[in-house]
Scaffold this motif. Structure first.
Motif, mmCIF file in Angstrom:
data_model
loop_
_atom_site.group_PDB
_atom_site.id
_atom_site.type_symbol
_atom_site.label_atom_id
_atom_site.label_comp_id
_atom_site.label_asym_id
_atom_site.label_seq_id
_atom_site.Cartn_x
_atom_site.Cartn_y
_atom_site.Cartn_z
ATOM 1 N N SER A 3 0.833 -1.206 0.000
ATOM 2 C CA SER A 3 0.000 0.000 0.000
ATOM 3 C C SER A 3 0.866 1.252 0.000
ATOM 4 C CB SER A 3 -0.927 0.008 1.222
ATOM 5 O OG SER A 3 -1.857 -1.048 1.170
ATOM 6 N N MET A 4 1.955 1.206 0.762
ATOM 7 C CA MET A 4 2.863 2.352 0.806
ATOM 8 C C MET A 4 3.456 2.642 -0.567
ATOM 9 S SD MET A 4 6.417 2.845 2.985
ATOM 10 C CE MET A 4 7.250 1.549 2.055
ATOM 11 N N PHE A 5 3.862 1.591 -1.288
ATOM 12 C CA PHE A 5 4.415 1.787 -2.629
ATOM 13 C C PHE A 5 3.389 2.469 -3.537
ATOM 14 C CE2 PHE A 5 6.993 -2.354 -1.889
ATOM 15 C CZ PHE A 5 7.936 -1.649 -1.154
ATOM 16 N N LEU A 6 2.142 2.019 -3.472
ATOM 17 C CA LEU A 6 1.095 2.593 -4.315
ATOM 18 C C LEU A 6 0.852 4.059 -3.983
ATOM 19 C CD1 LEU A 6 -1.573 -0.258 -4.526
ATOM 20 C CD2 LEU A 6 -0.395 0.835 -6.440
ATOM 21 N N VAL A 7 0.767 4.357 -2.701
ATOM 22 C CA VAL A 7 0.549 5.744 -2.285
ATOM 23 C C VAL A 7 1.692 6.627 -2.758
ATOM 24 C CG1 VAL A 7 0.461 7.284 -0.288
ATOM 25 C CG2 VAL A 7 -0.904 5.197 -0.302
ATOM 26 N N GLY A 8 2.917 6.157 -2.569
ATOM 27 C CA GLY A 8 4.073 6.937 -3.000
ATOM 28 C C GLY A 8 4.081 7.178 -4.494
ATOM 29 N N ALA A 9 3.757 6.142 -5.275
ATOM 30 C CA ALA A 9 3.760 6.267 -6.731
ATOM 31 C C ALA A 9 2.673 7.220 -7.215
ATOM 32 C CB ALA A 9 3.576 4.893 -7.370
ATOM 33 N N ILE A 10 1.491 7.138 -6.630
ATOM 34 C CA ILE A 10 0.384 8.006 -7.031
ATOM 35 C C ILE A 10 0.671 9.462 -6.677
ATOM 36 C CG2 ILE A 10 -2.046 8.565 -6.577
ATOM 37 C CD1 ILE A 10 -2.495 5.521 -6.205
ATOM 38 N N CYS A 11 1.258 9.682 -5.507
ATOM 39 C CA CYS A 11 1.559 11.060 -5.081
ATOM 40 C C CYS A 11 2.680 11.683 -5.905
ATOM 41 C CB CYS A 11 1.918 11.077 -3.598
ATOM 42 S SG CYS A 11 0.507 10.807 -2.490
ATOM 43 N N LYS A 12 3.640 10.877 -6.291
ATOM 44 C CA LYS A 12 4.784 11.410 -7.036
ATOM 45 C C LYS A 12 4.538 11.452 -8.546
ATOM 46 C CE LYS A 12 8.444 10.442 -3.709
ATOM 47 N NZ LYS A 12 7.519 10.324 -2.575
ATOM 48 N N LYS A 13 3.700 10.544 -9.036
ATOM 49 C CA LYS A 13 3.405 10.468 -10.474
ATOM 50 C C LYS A 13 1.882 10.432 -10.658
ATOM 51 C CE LYS A 13 7.824 9.678 -11.550
ATOM 52 N NZ LYS A 13 8.656 10.564 -12.395
ATOM 53 N N PRO A 14 1.233 11.574 -10.702
ATOM 54 C CA PRO A 14 -0.240 11.606 -10.787
ATOM 55 C C PRO A 14 -0.813 10.770 -11.924
ATOM 56 C CG PRO A 14 0.619 13.797 -10.332
ATOM 57 C CD PRO A 14 1.807 12.928 -10.625
ATOM 58 N N GLU A 54 7.672 -4.195 -7.896
ATOM 59 C CA GLU A 54 8.998 -3.574 -7.949
ATOM 60 C C GLU A 54 8.957 -2.269 -8.739
ATOM 61 O OE1 GLU A 54 13.623 -4.681 -9.182
ATOM 62 O OE2 GLU A 54 11.968 -6.009 -9.760
ATOM 63 N N GLN A 55 8.260 -2.261 -9.866
ATOM 64 C CA GLN A 55 8.152 -1.046 -10.669
ATOM 65 C C GLN A 55 7.420 0.060 -9.918
ATOM 66 O OE1 GLN A 55 6.199 -2.923 -13.998
ATOM 67 N NE2 GLN A 55 8.064 -2.936 -15.246
ATOM 68 N N ILE A 56 6.390 -0.318 -9.176
ATOM 69 C CA ILE A 56 5.635 0.663 -8.391
ATOM 70 C C ILE A 56 6.524 1.262 -7.310
ATOM 71 C CG2 ILE A 56 3.673 0.976 -6.838
ATOM 72 C CD1 ILE A 56 2.274 -1.290 -8.381
ATOM 73 N N ALA A 57 7.297 0.405 -6.639
ATOM 74 C CA ALA A 57 8.202 0.884 -5.594
ATOM 75 C C ALA A 57 9.233 1.858 -6.157
ATOM 76 C CB ALA A 57 8.904 -0.296 -4.929
ATOM 77 N N LYS A 58 9.732 1.577 -7.347
ATOM 78 C CA LYS A 58 10.712 2.469 -7.969
ATOM 79 C C LYS A 58 10.095 3.809 -8.333
ATOM 80 C CE LYS A 58 13.902 -1.025 -9.783
ATOM 81 N NZ LYS A 58 14.498 -1.644 -10.994
ATOM 82 N N LEU A 59 8.867 3.792 -8.836
ATOM 83 C CA LEU A 59 8.180 5.042 -9.148
ATOM 84 C C LEU A 59 8.010 5.899 -7.886
ATOM 85 C CD1 LEU A 59 5.344 3.959 -11.620
ATOM 86 C CD2 LEU A 59 7.290 5.452 -12.121
ATOM 87 N N ALA A 60 7.788 5.225 -6.762
ATOM 88 C CA ALA A 60 7.607 5.926 -5.493
ATOM 89 C C ALA A 60 8.928 6.376 -4.890
ATOM 90 C CB ALA A 60 6.873 5.029 -4.504
ATOM 91 N N GLY A 61 10.057 5.926 -5.469
ATOM 92 C CA GLY A 61 11.349 6.239 -4.881
ATOM 93 C C GLY A 61 11.618 5.429 -3.632
ATOM 94 N N LEU A 62 10.972 4.257 -3.524
ATOM 95 C CA LEU A 62 11.079 3.420 -2.329
ATOM 96 C C LEU A 62 11.692 2.057 -2.644
ATOM 97 C CD1 LEU A 62 7.526 4.213 -0.889
ATOM 98 C CD2 LEU A 62 9.706 5.081 -0.018
ATOM 99 N N GLU A 63 12.566 2.031 -3.663
ATOM 100 C CA GLU A 63 13.129 0.741 -4.061
ATOM 101 C C GLU A 63 13.970 0.087 -2.972
ATOM 102 O OE1 GLU A 63 15.331 3.815 -6.717
ATOM 103 O OE2 GLU A 63 13.498 3.711 -5.546
#
Length: 275
Positions: A94-105, A163-172
């Motif tokens: 869930s954290m990865f998804l939130v980070g990715a959505i907030c950083k990449k609308p 993994e791709q979602i985590a990278k988009l969020a900067g949480l790799e």
């Protein structure tokens, strides 16, 4: 009164283990209560009157993160360490998804569309199961599969990996470390199962350990709290809410994590000291 020998983790006797857990991790549990209350405050104050996809997804992800965090705390208090580890992994996703959505609308739409790929695969598997049982494929499903395949092809829809979602969020770094570690509990890896095998002083297997655990929860509590606070912070910032209370709790969690690390290091020094 039921006992652990007869009812396991569902027994009345488990309450005594909960008391021990509360004494051992009192500071972290107090912080968990504060995190839970702050999250509830945010859940009920976020205005989702907008039909913006990011707003809708973040609101539902906040509710999911909150209920998962509560489940983690409940399982931890009962000493169910492997089950708690499964929920730490869910908190990370869930954290990865939130980070990715907030950083990449724009990612919000991509993620939702990616579910069409999963939908098609599920329909294909259902028809394959019908064939294995000697039944004809469901024609409605066949037509829908063809429709989904065309849409996926024409629109170039892909389903991003975790993994791709985590990278988009900067949480790799979280993906490379804690996500892989806690995945062992979810997938019943041989290494995680090996932890349950108990040996005597000669290295011979004696029994399978089954019962509440109390050791080893410092890291679990640290990550569960920090990831939930990350989600709160990102979502609060997205909805232009005050983040000061969240940052106070983040600072407190960092302080407690440092104290726990110092305690572990001190114990190791004592163990290594000559008699």
């Amino acid at each position: 009164m039921t006992t652990f020998d007869t009812d396991g983790f569902l027994s009345d006797e488990i309450s005594s283990w909960e008391a021990d857990f509360e004494n051992r991790y009192s500071s972290k549990l107090e912080l968990s209560v504060a995190v839970n209350r702050l999250a509830h405050k945010m859940v009920y104050t976020i205005d989702i009157g907008s039909e913006d996809l990011s707003d809708l997804l973040l609101s539902t992800l906040l509710a999911r993160q909150l209920s998962t965090f509560q489940g983690f705390v409940l399982l931890s208090r009962r000493g169910m360490i492997f089950q708690a580890e499964m929920l730490v992994r869910a908190l990370a996703e869930s954290m990865f998804l939130v980070g990715a959505i907030c950083k990449k609308p724009d990612f919000a739409k991509q993620w939702v569309l990616g579910d069409e790929v999963s939908r098609k695969k599920a329909l294909v598997r259902l028809n394959e199961d019908r064939r294995r049982r000697g039944e004809a494929p469901d024609e409605t499903a066949v037509a829908l599969i063809a429709e989904l395949e065309k849409r996926i092809r024409d629109e170039g829809i892909i389903k991003p990996s975790t993994e791709q979602i985590a990278k988009l969020a900067g949480l790799e770094s979280y993906y490379d470390t804690l996500y892989g570690f806690f995945s062992m509990a979810v997938h019943s890896s041989s290494r995680s199962l090996d932890k349950a095998l108990q040996k005597d002083s000669d290295g011979k297997l004696t029994h399978v350990e089954y019962g509440p655990e109390i050791d080893g929860f410092d890291m679990h509590l640290d990550y569960a709290i920090s990831m939930t606070l990350y989600v709160l912070h990102e979502i609060a910032a997205h909805f232009e809410k005050d983040v000061s209370e969240i940052e106070v709790l983040q600072k407190r969690n960092a302080e407690l994590s440092g104290e726990a690390q110092q305690s572990v290091q001190s114990d190791r020094c004592e163990d290594a000291a000559p008699d």
